[in-house]
Design an enzyme around this catalytic site. Structure first.
Site, PDB file in Angstrom:
ATOM      1  N   GLY A  50       0.773  -1.244   0.000  1.00 52.77           N
ATOM      2  CA  GLY A  50       0.000   0.000   0.000  1.00 52.77           C
ATOM      3  C   GLY A  50       0.801   1.288   0.000  1.00 52.77           C
ATOM      4  N   GLU A 105       4.084   4.180   6.055  1.00 53.01           N
ATOM      5  CA  GLU A 105       2.840   3.424   5.887  1.00 53.01           C
ATOM      6  C   GLU A 105       1.849   4.188   5.016  1.00 53.01           C
ATOM      7  OE1 GLU A 105       1.089   0.962   5.882  1.00 53.01           O
ATOM      8  OE2 GLU A 105       1.243  -0.322   7.639  1.00 53.01           O
ATOM      9  N   ASP A 106       0.916   3.450   4.442  1.00 54.99           N
ATOM     10  CA  ASP A 106      -0.161   4.118   3.697  1.00 54.99           C
ATOM     11  C   ASP A 106      -1.225   4.655   4.646  1.00 54.99           C
ATOM     12  OD1 ASP A 106      -0.994   1.550   4.428  1.00 54.99           O
ATOM     13  OD2 ASP A 106      -1.794   1.022   2.467  1.00 54.99           O
ATOM     14  N   ASP A 109      -4.839   2.331  10.801  1.00 53.30           N
ATOM     15  CA  ASP A 109      -6.251   2.129  11.084  1.00 53.30           C
ATOM     16  C   ASP A 109      -6.369   1.654  12.547  1.00 53.30           C
ATOM     17  OD1 ASP A 109      -9.003   1.821  10.036  1.00 53.30           O
ATOM     18  OD2 ASP A 109      -8.651  -0.321  10.189  1.00 53.30           O
ATOM     19  N   LYS A 137      -6.619   6.937  10.673  1.00 60.01           N
ATOM     20  CA  LYS A 137      -8.031   6.895  11.090  1.00 60.01           C
ATOM     21  C   LYS A 137      -8.046   6.803  12.606  1.00 60.01           C
ATOM     22  CE  LYS A 137     -10.137   4.241   7.280  1.00 60.01           C
ATOM     23  NZ  LYS A 137     -10.585   2.878   6.938  1.00 60.01           N
ATOM     24  N   PHE A 158     -14.180   3.299   4.323  1.00 58.30           N
ATOM     25  CA  PHE A 158     -13.202   2.507   3.585  1.00 58.30           C
ATOM     26  C   PHE A 158     -12.736   3.286   2.360  1.00 58.30           C
ATOM     27  CE2 PHE A 158     -11.183  -0.773   1.132  1.00 58.30           C
ATOM     28  CZ  PHE A 158     -10.470  -1.437   2.119  1.00 58.30           C
ATOM     29  N   ASP A 165      -6.032  -0.200  -1.564  1.00 59.69           N
ATOM     30  CA  ASP A 165      -6.776  -1.071  -2.473  1.00 59.69           C
ATOM     31  C   ASP A 165      -8.034  -1.628  -1.830  1.00 59.69           C
ATOM     32  OD1 ASP A 165      -5.291  -2.836  -0.632  1.00 59.69           O
ATOM     33  OD2 ASP A 165      -6.097  -4.439  -1.869  1.00 59.69           O
ATOM     34  N   ARG A 171      -5.464   0.794  -6.593  1.00 60.79           N
ATOM     35  CA  ARG A 171      -4.240   1.379  -6.034  1.00 60.79           C
ATOM     36  C   ARG A 171      -3.712   2.510  -6.914  1.00 60.79           C
ATOM     37  NH1 ARG A 171      -2.265  -1.929  -1.883  1.00 60.79           N
ATOM     38  NH2 ARG A 171      -2.506  -4.163  -2.142  1.00 60.79           N
TER      39      ARG A 171
END
Ligand code: IMP
Ligand code: MG
Length: 182
Positions: A50, A105-106, A109, A137, A158, A165, A171
């Site tokens: 990601g 990181e992407d 969460d 998040k 989401f 993705d 992506r």
């Protein structure tokens, strides 16, 4: 309208962060890292897959003699929520002992992935260890994790695009969009 909108199916909904906002913010993050690491040669570790898109943009805004490496952990698979179990699929190829490491990181969460990675990397004795995430998040956090650089805080929806993705799709979208019906 950019050309790719034609190819994006209906389930891709509202654009939360557009391409211009992304590029501006990534440049700011690169500038901040450049200032904070003056005189150092950090190793930036991207969490595959990601973070790859964010990472490629970010490192080109960092004016330092940096090094790159990649790590891969098990992802959600087809699910949209973390199962809480993290597995190392591919390790970095560099030794990180006495190295200034920035984990990229992407999205953070629940925090479980980064928590696992930070504990794993910290055991190897880096000189320093920081995290840089494109998205966060905060409302979904299950474990508190240290985040040193964050692109955007986002609501509990989401998201796809810019590396994120759903079942390996989307992506390559150059923006962050909400995936409807997930
Ligand atoms: P965490 O372990 O729950 O913090 O999850 C981190 C990983 O879950 C990220 O690196 C993403 O791969 C994935 N993830 C979390 N939220 C989303 C989302 O909204 N869209 C796509 N992937 C996500
Ligand atoms: Mg990920």
């Amino acid at each position: 309208m950019p050309h790719w909108t034609e190819k994006v199916p209906d389930e891709v909904g509202e654009i939360l962060i557009d391409e211009r906002q992304i590029q501006k913010r990534v440049a700011e993050l690169g500038g901040a890292i450049t200032r904070d690491y003056q005189g150092k040669n950090p190793l930036l570790i991207a969490v595959l897959r990601g973070a790859a898109i964010f990472y490629a943009d970010l490192i080109r805004h960092i004016d330092l003699k940096l090094r790159i490496d990649f790590i891969s952990v098990s992802s959600y698979g087809a699910a949209t929520r973390s199962c809480g179990e993290v597995q190392l699929l591919k390790d970095v190829e560099s030794s990180i002992r006495a190295v200034d490491v920035i984990l990229v990181e992407d999205i953070i969460d629940s925090g479980l992935t980064v928590d696992y990675l930070l504990r794993n990397l910290r055991n190897r004795g880096p000189a320093s260890l920081r995290t840089c995430t494109f998205l966060s998040k905060p409302s979904r956090r299950q474990v508190q994790v240290q985040i040193d650089y964050v692109g955007f805080e986002v609501p509990d929806r989401f998201l796809v695009g810019y590396g994120l993705d759903h079942n390996q799709k989307y992506r390559n979208l150059p923006f962050i969009a909400v995936l409807d019906g997930v």
